[in-house]
Motif scaffolding. Structure first.
Motif, short mmCIF file in Angstrom:
data_model
loop_
_atom_site.label_atom_id
_atom_site.label_comp_id
_atom_site.label_asym_id
_atom_site.label_seq_id
_atom_site.Cartn_x
_atom_site.Cartn_y
_atom_site.Cartn_z
N GLY A 236 25.84 52.29 -25.63
CA GLY A 236 24.48 52.51 -26.10
C GLY A 236 23.51 51.45 -25.63
N ASP A 237 23.91 50.71 -24.58
CA ASP A 237 23.07 49.65 -24.01
C ASP A 237 22.47 50.17 -22.71
N ASP A 238 21.15 50.36 -22.69
CA ASP A 238 20.50 50.95 -21.52
C ASP A 238 20.60 50.08 -20.27
N PHE A 239 20.95 48.81 -20.43
CA PHE A 239 20.93 47.90 -19.29
C PHE A 239 22.33 47.58 -18.76
N ILE B 248 10.15 52.72 -7.69
CA ILE B 248 10.23 52.51 -9.13
C ILE B 248 11.48 51.73 -9.48
N GLU B 249 11.35 50.86 -10.45
CA GLU B 249 12.49 50.17 -11.05
C GLU B 249 12.90 50.99 -12.26
N VAL B 250 14.18 51.32 -12.37
CA VAL B 250 14.62 52.21 -13.44
C VAL B 250 15.83 51.65 -14.17
N THR B 251 16.09 52.24 -15.33
CA THR B 251 17.31 51.96 -16.08
C THR B 251 17.77 53.28 -16.69
N TYR B 252 18.92 53.26 -17.36
CA TYR B 252 19.42 54.48 -17.98
C TYR B 252 18.98 54.53 -19.43
N ASP B 253 18.50 55.68 -19.88
CA ASP B 253 18.10 55.87 -21.27
C ASP B 253 19.19 56.68 -21.97
N SER B 254 20.02 55.99 -22.76
CA SER B 254 21.16 56.66 -23.39
C SER B 254 20.74 57.64 -24.46
N GLU B 255 19.60 57.40 -25.12
CA GLU B 255 19.15 58.29 -26.18
C GLU B 255 18.77 59.66 -25.63
N TYR B 256 18.04 59.68 -24.51
CA TYR B 256 17.57 60.93 -23.93
C TYR B 256 18.43 61.41 -22.76
N ALA C 240 18.50 60.20 -19.79
CA ALA C 240 17.50 60.30 -18.72
C ALA C 240 17.42 58.98 -17.96
N VAL C 241 16.71 59.01 -16.85
CA VAL C 241 16.40 57.79 -16.10
C VAL C 241 15.05 57.29 -16.60
N LYS C 242 15.02 56.08 -17.09
CA LYS C 242 13.79 55.52 -17.68
C LYS C 242 13.11 54.58 -16.70
N VAL C 243 11.80 54.75 -16.54
CA VAL C 243 11.02 53.90 -15.64
C VAL C 243 10.75 52.57 -16.32
N VAL C 244 11.24 51.48 -15.71
CA VAL C 244 10.88 50.14 -16.18
C VAL C 244 9.49 49.80 -15.67
N SER C 245 9.27 50.04 -14.39
CA SER C 245 7.92 49.86 -13.85
C SER C 245 7.83 50.48 -12.46
N PRO C 246 6.66 51.02 -12.11
CA PRO C 246 6.40 51.44 -10.73
C PRO C 246 5.94 50.23 -9.93
N MET C 247 6.37 50.13 -8.69
CA MET C 247 5.98 48.98 -7.86
C MET C 247 4.60 49.20 -7.26
N TYR C 248 3.83 48.15 -7.23
CA TYR C 248 2.44 48.20 -6.79
C TYR C 248 2.28 48.91 -5.44
N GLY C 249 1.35 49.89 -5.41
CA GLY C 249 0.97 50.55 -4.17
C GLY C 249 1.89 51.64 -3.67
N THR C 250 3.06 51.81 -4.31
CA THR C 250 4.05 52.77 -3.83
C THR C 250 3.71 54.19 -4.28
N TYR D 113 24.50 58.16 -13.73
CA TYR D 113 23.27 57.39 -13.55
C TYR D 113 22.96 57.12 -12.08
N MET D 114 23.94 56.60 -11.33
CA MET D 114 23.68 56.26 -9.93
C MET D 114 23.50 57.49 -9.07
N GLU D 115 24.09 58.61 -9.47
CA GLU D 115 23.84 59.86 -8.76
C GLU D 115 22.36 60.23 -8.85
#
Length: 403
Positions: free
Chosen positions: A74-77, A102-110, A112-122, A148-150
């Motif tokens: 249950g740890d998204d990181f 985008i920098e992402v992590t796994y969201d165990s609750e949903y 889903a792939v959760k966006v940590v942040s979009p990188m500037y200008g991308t 997740y990695m898939e």
């Protein structure tokens, strides 16, 4: 690899784990063996009675088992990268790859792939993806049915190709659909500019992530900034997903004369303390800009400057990733990334899943697309948009700090 050999390897690996658990006094041998019984039973049924048992891909089976084991925390990181994922990560760390930015992590609750942040200008940044967005579908395939990695690999691809994603966004009742064109993502960690004001010249630095060269490029930017004579400095850490711990410590040292930059505490309560390496730059008033996409190493820098009252923090509450992941190489060529410690600010605050509150709040813009952001994000010296509400408020706060 033959089935019997594979089962032997699995049993031996589990035996090692059991032994280490006993040494750590976490559980007893009886507890572990009882918990593992259903796993052995399931594996046996699959290998012996599954209708297409001759077509079983044992490596994929184990990848899924390990992936599921880690998700059970249950740890998204914490996450598992199979051997193919390790190769993909190496491509990304080289600083150039085809993707959305985008920098992402796994969201165990949903699931889903959760966006940590979009990188500037991308592409993701220009389209208006936000920190906290949950990617639930990629090219009309549910992320919940992928490892997740898939899912991460499906987001990447050849520059010029299109990917269709569906987003679940907090506060929005319906799914948002984006069609994005992948680009070659080149990560430029530090950019800078100057702002002329009635109180003199202000330096501006944008740190996009804390990579291997960030502290070196930050030093180059600061050398140029201070050589031109500035009355104050704005550090922009918005949508900065973090990066290397050492990089954050080195950058923080440019502003902290001496003292603790960050502490870490592991599962056994043991603390490690990281101190400033010394400040060689003039001490000028500083404002730090943050938002929901400011995470991890950017929060280390923000927390240290706030605790020492070196800077005023302007923007939104930060993401709240105060955990340390350690990579453990596995015998199959994959890597287990496991949360092994938490970061704490110099004053001892654990900001994991809490974030850092700004001194002055700025409301996030409600617009989805960043129409004015058709910029060359590979530039190091940039033009800045002075209609940006974060910059407007940050400059206002900074000018009030300048005597």
């Amino acid at each position: 690899m033959k089935r019997n050999s594979l089962i032997f390897v699995i049993v031996m690996a589990i035996s090692v784990i059991v032994a280490s658990l006993i040494l750590s006094a976490a559980v007893t041998t009886k507890d572990v063996n009882k918990a593992l019984e259903p796993f052995y039973q399931t594996l046996s049924y699959i290998l012996n009675t599954y209708y297409q048992k001759d077509d079983i891909n044992l490596n994929k089976l184990m990848d899924s088992a390990i992936d599921g084991l880690v998700k059970g925390l249950g740890d998204d990181f914490s996450y598992y990268e199979n051997p193919e994922g390790v190769e993909e990560k190496q491509i990304e760390m080289e600083g150039e790859y085809g993707g959305l930015g985008i920098e992402v992590t796994y969201d165990s609750e949903y699931k889903a792939v959760k966006v940590v942040s979009p990188m500037y200008g991308t592409p993701a940044w220009r389209a208006g993806l936000k920190a906290g967005d949950r990617i639930v579908s990629i090219d009309d395939q549910p992320v919940s049915e992928m490892e997740y990695m898939e899912a991460v690999r499906k987001l990447r691809g050849k520059p010029g190709t299109t990917v269709r994603i569906k987003i679940l966004r907090e506060g929005v009742d319906t799914l948002l659909t984006f069609e994005l064109i992948r680009e070659k993502i080149q990560i430029i960690p530090v950019k800078h500019a100057f702002i002329e004001t009635s109180k003199g010249r202000i330096g501006y630095t944008l740190i996009t992530r804390f990579g291997a060269k960030t502290s070196e490029e930050m030093a180059e930017a600061l050398n140029d900034i201070f050589a031109r004579g500035v009355k104050g400095l704005i550090l922009d850490l918005r949508d900065n997903p973090g990066g290397y711990l050492n990089s954050a410590i080195e950058v923080a040292s440019y502003f902290i004369d001496k003292g603790v930059v960050v502490k870490t505490k592991n599962a056994y309560g043991i603390e490690e303390v990281y101190e400033s390496k010394g400040n060689n730059y003039p001490n000028v008033p500083i404002v730090v800009l943050v938002n929901k996409g400011s995470a991890s190493a950017s929060e280390i820098l923000t927390g240290a400057l706030k605790d020492y009252e070196i800077a005023k923090i302007v923007g939104e509450k930060t993401f709240g990733k105060g955990s340390v992941q350690t990579g453990f190489p596995l015998s199959n060529g994959g890597t287990l990334y496991l949360t092994t410690a938490h970061y704490m600010t110099p004053s001892g605050k654990d900001i994991h899943k809490i974030g850092i509150e700004p001194d002055v709040y700025v409301e996030e813009a409600t617009t989805t697309k960043r129409e004015s952001a058709a910029v060359d994000y590979t530039k190091k010296i940039i033009d800045i948009d002075m209609s940006d509400p974060y910059l407007v408020k940050g400059l206002e706060v900074l000018l009030g700090m300048i005597k």
